[in-house]
Design a protein around this motif. Structure first.
Motif, PDB file in Angstrom:
ATOM      1  N   ASP A   1       0.833  -1.198   0.000  1.00 14.21           N
ATOM      2  CA  ASP A   1       0.000   0.000   0.000  1.00 14.21           C
ATOM      3  C   ASP A   1       0.872   1.254   0.000  1.00 14.21           C
ATOM      4  OD1 ASP A   1       0.880   0.489   2.586  1.00 14.21           O
ATOM      5  OD2 ASP A   1      -0.891  -0.385   3.534  1.00 14.21           O
ATOM      6  N   ARG A   2       0.245   2.409  -0.078  1.00 14.43           N
ATOM      7  CA  ARG A   2       0.971   3.672  -0.209  1.00 14.43           C
ATOM      8  C   ARG A   2       1.362   4.267   1.138  1.00 14.43           C
ATOM      9  NH1 ARG A   2       0.846   6.285  -5.289  1.00 14.43           N
ATOM     10  NH2 ARG A   2      -0.146   4.993  -6.861  1.00 14.43           N
ATOM     11  N   THR A   3       1.194   3.537   2.200  1.00 12.08           N
ATOM     12  CA  THR A   3       1.629   4.033   3.499  1.00 12.08           C
ATOM     13  C   THR A   3       2.895   3.347   3.969  1.00 12.08           C
ATOM     14  OG1 THR A   3       0.342   2.399   4.744  1.00 12.08           O
ATOM     15  CG2 THR A   3      -0.780   4.433   4.118  1.00 12.08           C
ATOM     16  N   GLY A   4       3.412   2.443   3.150  1.00 13.15           N
ATOM     17  CA  GLY A   4       4.620   1.730   3.515  1.00 13.15           C
ATOM     18  C   GLY A   4       4.345   0.421   4.211  1.00 13.15           C
ATOM     19  N   GLY A   5       3.109   0.160   4.616  1.00 10.08           N
ATOM     20  CA  GLY A   5       2.763  -1.110   5.240  1.00 10.08           C
ATOM     21  C   GLY A   5       2.482  -2.157   4.193  1.00 10.08           C
ATOM     22  N   LYS A   6       2.641  -3.423   4.559  1.00 11.91           N
ATOM     23  CA  LYS A   6       2.421  -4.490   3.610  1.00 11.91           C
ATOM     24  C   LYS A   6       0.937  -4.648   3.328  1.00 11.91           C
ATOM     25  CE  LYS A   6       4.871  -7.401   1.237  1.00 11.91           C
ATOM     26  NZ  LYS A   6       5.917  -6.897   0.365  1.00 11.91           N
ATOM     27  N   ALA A   7       0.560  -4.722   2.094  1.00 11.87           N
ATOM     28  CA  ALA A   7      -0.834  -4.869   1.722  1.00 11.87           C
ATOM     29  C   ALA A   7      -1.054  -6.233   1.080  1.00 11.87           C
ATOM     30  CB  ALA A   7      -1.234  -3.760   0.755  1.00 11.87           C
ATOM     31  N   GLU A   8      -2.279  -6.493   0.705  1.00 12.31           N
ATOM     32  CA  GLU A   8      -2.598  -7.751   0.055  1.00 12.31           C
ATOM     33  C   GLU A   8      -1.894  -7.846  -1.296  1.00 12.31           C
ATOM     34  OE1 GLU A   8      -4.433 -10.329   1.176  1.00 12.31           O
ATOM     35  OE2 GLU A   8      -4.467  -9.286   3.083  1.00 12.31           O
ATOM     36  N   MET A   9      -1.551  -9.051  -1.666  1.00 20.52           N
ATOM     37  CA  MET A   9      -0.993  -9.302  -2.979  1.00 20.52           C
ATOM     38  C   MET A   9      -2.008  -8.901  -4.061  1.00 20.52           C
ATOM     39  SD  MET A   9       1.991 -11.015  -2.738  1.00 20.52           S
ATOM     40  CE  MET A   9       2.905 -12.095  -1.635  1.00 20.52           C
ATOM     41  N   ILE A  10      -1.516  -8.481  -5.207  1.00 21.58           N
ATOM     42  CA  ILE A  10      -2.340  -8.430  -6.407  1.00 21.58           C
ATOM     43  C   ILE A  10      -1.928  -9.649  -7.231  1.00 21.58           C
ATOM     44  CG2 ILE A  10      -2.856  -7.247  -8.549  1.00 21.58           C
ATOM     45  CD1 ILE A  10      -2.541  -4.642  -7.231  1.00 21.58           C
ATOM     46  N   PRO A  11      -2.655 -10.752  -7.116  1.00 24.84           N
ATOM     47  CA  PRO A  11      -2.258 -11.960  -7.838  1.00 24.84           C
ATOM     48  C   PRO A  11      -2.610 -11.856  -9.315  1.00 24.84           C
ATOM     49  CG  PRO A  11      -4.289 -12.353  -6.666  1.00 24.84           C
ATOM     50  CD  PRO A  11      -3.855 -10.944  -6.310  1.00 24.84           C
ATOM     51  N   LEU A  12      -1.684 -12.225 -10.164  1.00 17.93           N
ATOM     52  CA  LEU A  12      -1.965 -12.317 -11.589  1.00 17.93           C
ATOM     53  C   LEU A  12      -2.415 -13.724 -11.975  1.00 17.93           C
ATOM     54  CD1 LEU A  12       0.940 -10.188 -13.071  1.00 17.93           C
ATOM     55  CD2 LEU A  12      -1.352  -9.478 -12.353  1.00 17.93           C
ATOM     56  N   ARG A  13      -2.226 -14.659 -11.064  1.00 20.65           N
ATOM     57  CA  ARG A  13      -2.793 -16.001 -11.213  1.00 20.65           C
ATOM     58  C   ARG A  13      -3.595 -16.305  -9.957  1.00 20.65           C
ATOM     59  NH1 ARG A  13       1.784 -20.112 -13.407  1.00 20.65           N
ATOM     60  NH2 ARG A  13      -0.059 -21.440 -13.476  1.00 20.65           N
ATOM     61  N   VAL A  14      -4.766 -16.940 -10.142  1.00 19.40           N
ATOM     62  CA  VAL A  14      -5.674 -17.231  -9.042  1.00 19.40           C
ATOM     63  C   VAL A  14      -6.057 -18.705  -9.121  1.00 19.40           C
ATOM     64  CG1 VAL A  14      -7.850 -16.632  -7.921  1.00 19.40           C
ATOM     65  CG2 VAL A  14      -6.544 -14.859  -9.131  1.00 19.40           C
ATOM     66  N   ALA A  15      -6.029 -19.373  -7.966  1.00 24.37           N
ATOM     67  CA  ALA A  15      -6.298 -20.809  -7.922  1.00 24.37           C
ATOM     68  C   ALA A  15      -7.742 -21.116  -8.318  1.00 24.37           C
ATOM     69  CB  ALA A  15      -6.014 -21.347  -6.524  1.00 24.37           C
ATOM     70  N   ILE A  16      -7.905 -22.233  -9.036  1.00 24.05           N
ATOM     71  CA  ILE A  16      -9.228 -22.739  -9.401  1.00 24.05           C
ATOM     72  C   ILE A  16      -9.277 -24.233  -9.119  1.00 24.05           C
ATOM     73  CG2 ILE A  16      -9.573 -21.009 -11.203  1.00 24.05           C
ATOM     74  CD1 ILE A  16      -8.907 -23.170 -13.285  1.00 24.05           C
ATOM     75  N   ASP A  17     -10.480 -24.756  -8.981  1.00 25.83           N
ATOM     76  CA  ASP A  17     -10.656 -26.199  -8.901  1.00 25.83           C
ATOM     77  C   ASP A  17     -10.507 -26.793 -10.288  1.00 25.83           C
ATOM     78  OD1 ASP A  17     -11.096 -25.832  -6.253  1.00 25.83           O
ATOM     79  OD2 ASP A  17     -13.218 -26.402  -6.265  1.00 25.83           O
ATOM     80  N   PRO A  18     -10.210 -28.089 -10.391  1.00 22.71           N
ATOM     81  CA  PRO A  18     -10.077 -28.712 -11.722  1.00 22.71           C
ATOM     82  C   PRO A  18     -11.271 -28.373 -12.613  1.00 22.71           C
ATOM     83  CG  PRO A  18      -9.463 -30.260 -10.011  1.00 22.71           C
ATOM     84  CD  PRO A  18     -10.011 -29.061  -9.303  1.00 22.71           C
ATOM     85  N   PHE A  19     -10.959 -28.005 -13.853  1.00 17.34           N
ATOM     86  CA  PHE A  19     -12.007 -27.580 -14.780  1.00 17.34           C
ATOM     87  C   PHE A  19     -11.829 -28.331 -16.097  1.00 17.34           C
ATOM     88  CE2 PHE A  19     -14.101 -24.393 -17.600  1.00 17.34           C
ATOM     89  CZ  PHE A  19     -15.346 -24.410 -16.989  1.00 17.34           C
ATOM     90  N   PRO A  20     -12.870 -29.028 -16.569  1.00 19.18           N
ATOM     91  CA  PRO A  20     -12.738 -29.961 -17.700  1.00 19.18           C
ATOM     92  C   PRO A  20     -12.730 -29.272 -19.057  1.00 19.18           C
ATOM     93  CG  PRO A  20     -15.002 -29.959 -16.918  1.00 19.18           C
ATOM     94  CD  PRO A  20     -14.236 -29.046 -15.999  1.00 19.18           C
ATOM     95  N   ILE A  21     -11.566 -28.808 -19.495  1.00 18.44           N
ATOM     96  CA  ILE A  21     -11.435 -28.249 -20.833  1.00 18.44           C
ATOM     97  C   ILE A  21     -10.264 -28.916 -21.540  1.00 18.44           C
ATOM     98  CG2 ILE A  21     -12.475 -26.006 -20.339  1.00 18.44           C
ATOM     99  CD1 ILE A  21      -9.649 -24.878 -19.973  1.00 18.44           C
ATOM    100  N   SER A  22     -10.339 -28.970 -22.858  1.00 15.33           N
ATOM    101  CA  SER A  22      -9.268 -29.574 -23.658  1.00 15.33           C
ATOM    102  C   SER A  22      -8.531 -28.548 -24.499  1.00 15.33           C
ATOM    103  CB  SER A  22      -9.847 -30.666 -24.571  1.00 15.33           C
ATOM    104  OG  SER A  22     -10.851 -30.128 -25.421  1.00 15.33           O
TER     105      SER A  22
END
Length: 376
Positions: free
Chosen positions: A9-30
């Motif tokens: 964050d802009r106050t110098g404290g640690k903030a939450e990640m901005i994830p560019l990848r996010v976990a998903i459950d198995p998804f059936p695509i080919s």
């Protein structure tokens, strides 16, 4: 696609990640799947609406199938255009809604091994131009998409085809394409003429007016000569160029000469981006040797900026925290570090300029960084 990473964050404290990848459950695509996630509103082609929220997850309807995304904040994904690859347990946030920092990593291959490279090259290539095309069509109106690598022009036929296809369907989209400038030739001129030159900015590095110094930095013999020819080729065909120069101990004292060279031989350059070193990849490996502390000595940078300014070349300083730059030159600084890899130090919390300051890279090493930083 891009790394998993975080911001502060802009106050110098640690903030939450901005994830560019996010976990998903198995998804059936080919085959790769590109969709836009949305919380509310009517379902449209290419969109996935929320059907259920739970503790730490949200379910989306994807053509009658349930996609479970593991996130504590589903609202942060609302409007994002994402890519899911077969067999993977995460989605890639290709276009984050409301963010100006969206980049398609089209390859990790490269023919140079620049000493400061933040994305060291890999031999293997996965062609995702078709999913990237689908993602571009789903992006917000008027968005700017970065194209990066590796070296995208190693696959220039696919890249040109991608750009022309997007241009036909989404003429509102702009592209900022990072390339080492080594792979253009006269045979490309018909396509260069067909591309919408008003909506493409080529980001091309030049590190020195000395061919030997430039070639040493990119670790490729003859690179400067090829670059010089291709800068002229792009200029001849009316394309906009952002010349990019990373400041290193190896080249900083030649910045005035580079400014004279560029303004004399390439007056068609749109603007010049002078950049501080990013401490990741080869930049981290070579940090001790190549990091130039501009907070301690700004004179060689000032000399280059002054010449460019006098000669009418717009110049921008990227990755320079404002407190490391003398006051007369702060007007050249841009808030340039992408939001997903930007942080502020504890000392930034009381700074009056924090909202217009670039801050620091997430991986910036305070103990080996600028010798003088502090609130303004």
């Amino acid at each position: 696609m891009a790394r998993d990473t975080e911001v502060s964050d802009r106050t110098g404290g640690k903030a939450e990640m901005i994830p560019l990848r996010v976990a998903i459950d198995p998804f059936p695509i080919s085959v790769p799947l590109v969709i836009r996630l949305q919380n509310d509103g009517p379902s449209e082609e290419g969109t996935a609406g929320v059907i259920h929220r739970g503790q730490g997850f949200v379910e989306y309807d994807v053509c009658g199938l349930s996609l479970t995304v593991r996130t504590p904040d589903p609202d942060a994904l609302d409007g994002d255009v994402v890519l899911i690859l077969p067999g993977q347990r995460s989605l890639h946030r290709l276009i984050r809604n409301g963010s100006p920092h969206n980049t398609f990593l089209v390859t990790e291959q490269c023919d140079q091994k620049c000493v400061m490279c933040s994305q060291p090259p890999k031999a293997h290539h996965v062609d995702l131009f078709d999913p990237f095309y689908e993602a571009a069509l789903l992006g917000p109106y008027g968005t700017t998409i970065g194209i990066s690598g590796g070296e995208p022009m190693l696959h220039k036929e696919r890249l040109f085809d991608f750009l022309l296809r997007v241009q036909e369907r989404r003429p509102d989209i702009e592209f900022h394409i990072l390339t080492n400038g080594q792979h253009f030739d006269k045979n490309d001129e018909p396509i260069l003429q067909r591309l919408d030159r008003a909506r493409i900015l080529w980001g091309i590095p030049c590190y020195s007016a000395s061919p030997e110094t430039h070639d040493d930095i990119v670790v490729k013999a003859g690179a400067f000569e090829t670059l010089e020819r291709n800068l002229a080729l792009l200029g001849k065909n009316g394309h906009r160029i952002e010349l990019r120069t990373v400041i290193l101990n190896a080249n900083v004292n030649g910045l005035a000469d580079l400014s004279l060279y560029v303004t004399t031989h390439h007056p068609h350059i749109s603007f010049w981006a002078i950049m501080q070193l990013e401490p990741i990849g080869y930049g981290r490996q070579n940090w001790g040797r190549e990091f130039f502390d501009s907070s301690q000595n700004f004179d060689p940078i000032a000399a280059g900026v002054d010449i460019a300014n006098i000669r009418g070349l717009e110049t921008v300083l990227y990755n320079f925290p404002l407190c490391t730059v003398p006051e007369p030159y702060r007007r050249f600084c841009a808030n340039s570090i992408s939001d997903w890899k930007q942080k502020y130090l504890p000392t930034c919390s009381d700074c009056s300029a924090i909202n217009r300051c670039t801050g620091f890279f997430e991986w910036y090493p305070e103990e080996r960084g600028f010798s003088s930083v502090g609130a303004l």
